[in-house]
Write a protein that holds these residues in place. Structure first.
Motif, PDB file in Angstrom:
ATOM      1  N   LYS A 213       0.855  -1.185   0.000  1.00 12.02           N
ATOM      2  CA  LYS A 213       0.000   0.000   0.000  1.00 12.02           C
ATOM      3  C   LYS A 213       0.893   1.237   0.000  1.00 12.02           C
ATOM      4  CE  LYS A 213      -3.740  -2.340   2.465  1.00 12.02           C
ATOM      5  NZ  LYS A 213      -4.603  -2.374   3.682  1.00 12.02           N
ATOM      6  N   PRO A 214       0.511   2.273  -0.721  1.00 18.12           N
ATOM      7  CA  PRO A 214       1.388   3.458  -0.861  1.00 18.12           C
ATOM      8  C   PRO A 214       1.380   4.335   0.382  1.00 18.12           C
ATOM      9  CG  PRO A 214      -0.661   3.792  -2.072  1.00 18.12           C
ATOM     10  CD  PRO A 214      -0.711   2.383  -1.548  1.00 18.12           C
ATOM     11  N   ILE A 217       3.920   7.869   0.464  1.00 17.69           N
ATOM     12  CA  ILE A 217       3.858   8.915  -0.558  1.00 17.69           C
ATOM     13  C   ILE A 217       4.175  10.287   0.039  1.00 17.69           C
ATOM     14  CG2 ILE A 217       2.296  10.212  -2.062  1.00 17.69           C
ATOM     15  CD1 ILE A 217       0.935   7.637  -2.805  1.00 17.69           C
ATOM     16  N   ALA A 277       5.121   0.204  -3.517  1.00 20.32           N
ATOM     17  CA  ALA A 277       3.848   0.801  -3.924  1.00 20.32           C
ATOM     18  C   ALA A 277       3.917   2.317  -3.896  1.00 20.32           C
ATOM     19  CB  ALA A 277       2.730   0.303  -3.001  1.00 20.32           C
ATOM     20  N   SER A 278       4.636   2.866  -2.935  1.00 18.69           N
ATOM     21  CA  SER A 278       4.717   4.318  -2.777  1.00 18.69           C
ATOM     22  C   SER A 278       5.521   4.975  -3.888  1.00 18.69           C
ATOM     23  CB  SER A 278       5.327   4.652  -1.409  1.00 18.69           C
ATOM     24  OG  SER A 278       4.565   4.085  -0.359  1.00 18.69           O
ATOM     25  N   GLN A 280       6.185   3.732  -6.810  1.00 19.33           N
ATOM     26  CA  GLN A 280       5.491   3.522  -8.080  1.00 19.33           C
ATOM     27  C   GLN A 280       4.393   4.568  -8.250  1.00 19.33           C
ATOM     28  OE1 GLN A 280       6.131   1.559 -10.661  1.00 19.33           O
ATOM     29  NE2 GLN A 280       4.330   2.261 -11.774  1.00 19.33           N
ATOM     30  N   SER A 281       3.669   4.854  -7.174  1.00 17.89           N
ATOM     31  CA  SER A 281       2.598   5.847  -7.231  1.00 17.89           C
ATOM     32  C   SER A 281       3.149   7.235  -7.528  1.00 17.89           C
ATOM     33  CB  SER A 281       1.826   5.858  -5.908  1.00 17.89           C
ATOM     34  OG  SER A 281       0.783   6.799  -5.940  1.00 17.89           O
ATOM     35  N   GLU A 284       4.220   7.445 -11.189  1.00 18.27           N
ATOM     36  CA  GLU A 284       3.051   7.612 -12.055  1.00 18.27           C
ATOM     37  C   GLU A 284       2.536   9.047 -12.021  1.00 18.27           C
ATOM     38  OE1 GLU A 284       0.317   4.692 -10.660  1.00 18.27           O
ATOM     39  OE2 GLU A 284       1.684   3.022 -11.106  1.00 18.27           O
ATOM     40  N   GLU A 285       2.508   9.644 -10.842  1.00 17.20           N
ATOM     41  CA  GLU A 285       2.035  11.026 -10.713  1.00 17.20           C
ATOM     42  C   GLU A 285       2.900  11.976 -11.533  1.00 17.20           C
ATOM     43  OE1 GLU A 285       1.771  14.573  -7.347  1.00 17.20           O
ATOM     44  OE2 GLU A 285       1.785  12.479  -6.689  1.00 17.20           O
ATOM     45  N   LYS A 318      -1.404   3.897 -17.170  1.00 20.07           N
ATOM     46  CA  LYS A 318      -2.104   5.013 -16.535  1.00 20.07           C
ATOM     47  C   LYS A 318      -2.093   6.241 -17.444  1.00 20.07           C
ATOM     48  CE  LYS A 318      -2.756   2.897 -12.496  1.00 20.07           C
ATOM     49  NZ  LYS A 318      -1.867   3.130 -11.356  1.00 20.07           N
ATOM     50  N   ASP A 516      -3.471  -7.206  -8.596  1.00 17.18           N
ATOM     51  CA  ASP A 516      -4.346  -6.035  -8.657  1.00 17.18           C
ATOM     52  C   ASP A 516      -5.268  -6.087  -9.874  1.00 17.18           C
ATOM     53  OD1 ASP A 516      -2.380  -5.703 -10.526  1.00 17.18           O
ATOM     54  OD2 ASP A 516      -1.903  -3.631  -9.995  1.00 17.18           O
TER      55      ASP A 516
END
Length: 606
Positions: A213-214, A217, A277-278, A280-281, A284-285, A318, A516
């Motif tokens: 889980k991110p 972040i 996860a963090s 990667q998020s 993507e942003e 994304k 996922d």
């Protein structure tokens, strides 16, 4: 005009040969030397390209290197001066290499080709810029006459992120972010922190992210990187050591998250999954913000991607969903190996102003060596193997039947792929509907981490029936969610955490569905790979499923197999059941030679 492009002396050395703008071949040096990510000068690749094109060294008009060594050396010096005396250890380690190999590269190339052809002239040697080579590798093989081009990687000479416009036969770089601020280096820092190898383990970090889980972040965005609305960014360099030391991160980085970097042989726990996860998020942003900003600025509907970050297929998926770009094209050899191809294309189009437009010059990325049935038989006989010669139709029928019976096969056909992905010519194939496939392939055949996902190869005609993807994905560089109708037990995903998710049967095609509910998709087209397309059609006819598990034909730490001997070694050294090589079929049960012991130990773990 023949133009030879070369990339080397960092990682993933390669060579590419074009004739009048048409790609004759492109190949990574690792495929010949069997050294993963080989950085050495691509002697073998060059020899193959000339032999395949049936030309000699004297026929080459220009040799172009994919970057400018003097600009890169300038960065090294300026970085040292800016951080002195703290960077002396790193500076001392790199200077001998630069003086021996990199700084006087023109002289090295000149002497190399002079030995092969006495009339070779130093004026035939050209140098591209690193990010221009990447940009050219993406734009010129693309189907677009005009496009925005986004390049993101670790670092070239100075650029780490650049944006340009491709228009017919010209590329203009419009803006850039410069070293030491780098999204690629940030992602590599987290690759190292989670216990994986830089320039190799980034795929693992991406694959690990859905298990966590991110949670981090806010820490990353408040302490490590400042992100502006247009996606431009600056790193907080006090947490990194790549400017002044021999490591990516320092103790401050580890203290920020409260744990030290994971050692490669240590168990991966939930903390490192959440870290994956963090980052990667956050990645993507940044990619989405940059892409949206570029669209608003230039109002061009097409986007080309290149550079190592463009291999982050989750971010690519994304980007398709969340930007206004109508079409996206990604260079399959997006890393440094593709720079060799881009450098040669940049000379043909940018320097000599030759016109486009030839269709499908990338040829499905099937640009490497192929072998005749005569050559294959010679190798099989040399190894005293037992095989059956088959017709084309019988080969397809047999392969589809054994796959439907949950057997694992090595598939060796046609020209080898250029880039990091096997696309149906040097592949290990399996039934995606079996619950055991993902585990068996990872542990018994690939000898790698159990959490690693596998990709589906699917008939292009059937894509929309299985995935929420509305475009082609021939190079396995886009991730998409599976359709709702093939999901099952969705609630089990939320009730467990970490690697327990692997036990959740969440899809009708479990072997290619990540935890996922996503897949890294390869769409298979009749025009570019008719044999692989036929195999999928036959498997569809037998099973009702138009999909096969497609993973590269190798074990962990091994480059993708190149020649028939490589394929035979991997077949005999793993739990593969069958080998389909050219027109020949080999069954493991029929082989009298013993399976090689500790085959995977022949290669350094990546």
């Amino acid at each position: 005009m023949y133009i030879l492009g070369i990339s080397s002396f960092y990682h993933d050395s390669a060579a590419a040969l074009i004739k009048n703008g048409q790609i004759l071949g492109a190949v990574q040096e690792e495929r010949f030397t069997r050294i993963k990510h080989d950085a050495s000068f691509p002697h073998n690749s060059i020899n193959y390209l000339l032999e395949n094109a049936k030309i000699l060294f004297k026929d080459i008009d220009y040799v172009v290197f994919y970057e400018k060594p003097f600009l890169k050396f300038e960065r090294l010096l300026e970085t040292y001066i800016a951080t002195a005396p703290f960077g002396f250890k790193s500076f001392k380690a790199s200077i001998p290499i630069w003086l021996r190999e990199k700084l006087f590269l023109k002289d090295f190339i000149y002497k190399y080709f002079k030995k092969k052809y006495k009339e070779f002239n130093a004026n035939q040697i050209l140098f591209s810029e690193h990010h221009l080579s990447h940009a050219a590798s993406a734009f010129y093989p693309s189907p677009f006459k005009k496009s925005v081009i986004l390049t993101m990687d670790g670092v070239g000479e100075w650029s780490t992120t650049s944006a340009g416009i491709g228009n017919e036969n010209m590329i203009e770089i419009k803006k850039e972010i410069r070293f030491p601020h780098s999204l690629g280096l940030l992602y590599s820092a987290f690759t190292l922190y989670t216990g994986f190898k830089i320039n190799s383990g980034e795929y693992k970090l991406m694959g690990l992210a859905p298990y966590g889980k991110p949670k981090f972040i806010d820490i990353i965005k408040s302490e490590l990187i400042h992100i502006k609305n247009d996606g431009s960014f600056r790193l907080n360099l006090k947490y990194f050591n790549y400017m002044t030391g021999l490591k990516m991160i320092n103790k401050k980085f580890e203290n920020l998250f409260g744990k030290r970097a994971r050692k490669p042989d240590e168990k991966i726990n939930l903390f490192y999954m959440d870290i994956a996860a963090s980052i990667q998020s956050v990645t993507e942003e940044i990619v989405l913000k940059i892409a949206n900003s570029l669209y608003e600025e230039f109002k061009i509907d097409n986007l080309c991607l290149s550079g190592g970050v463009a291999l982050n297929c989750v971010a690519n998926g994304k980007l398709l969903q969340s930007t206004n770009f109508k079409k996206v094209w990604i260079q399959p050899a997006a890393g440094d190996s593709g720079g060799a191809l881009g450098a040669s294309l940049a000379v043909w189009f940018d320097k000599f102003k030759n016109s486009r437009f030839s269709k499908n010059i990338m040829q499905g990325s099937y640009l490497g060596p192929s072998y005749s049935n005569k050559e294959i038989r010679t190798i099989l006989d040399k190894n005293k193997s037992k095989y059956k010669k088959s017709t084309n139709e019988k080969l397809i029928q047999t392969a589809a039947e054994v796959l439907a019976n949950d057997k694992y096969i090595g598939w060796f056909q046609g020209r080898m792929e250029f880039g990091p992905r096997a696309l149906g010519n040097r592949s290990i194939l399996a039934n995606p509907c079996s619950n055991e496939t993902q585990r068996d392939l990872n542990l018994k055949i690939k000898f790698r981490e159990s959490f690693r996902p596998f990709a589906p190869a699917i008939l292009i005609e059937e894509t929309k029936n299985w995935f929420k993807l509305n475009c082609e994905s021939p190079y396995m560089l886009l991730v998409s969610e599976i359709n709702d109708k093939i999901k099952k037990n969705s609630e089990s995903y939320n009730s467990v955490s970490g690697f327990q998710k692997l036990k959740s049967n969440i899809s009708e095609i479990p072997a290619v569905t990540h935890v996922d509910f996503t897949s890294r998709i390869q769409t298979v087209h009749k025009e570019t790979n008719p044999l692989f397309h036929k195999l999928l059609l036959k498997f569809f006819e037998i099973t009702g499923c138009p999909i096969l598990v497609n993973t590269s034909f190798n074990v962990r730490g091994e480059p993708i197999v190149c020649n028939p001997q490589d394929a035979y070694n991997c077949f005999m050294g793993t739990d593969l059941d069958f080998l389909f090589i050219g027109d020949f079929i080999l069954s493991k049960k029929e082989q009298k030679n013993k399976i090689k012991l500790n085959y995977s130990n022949q290669f350094v773990a990546d």
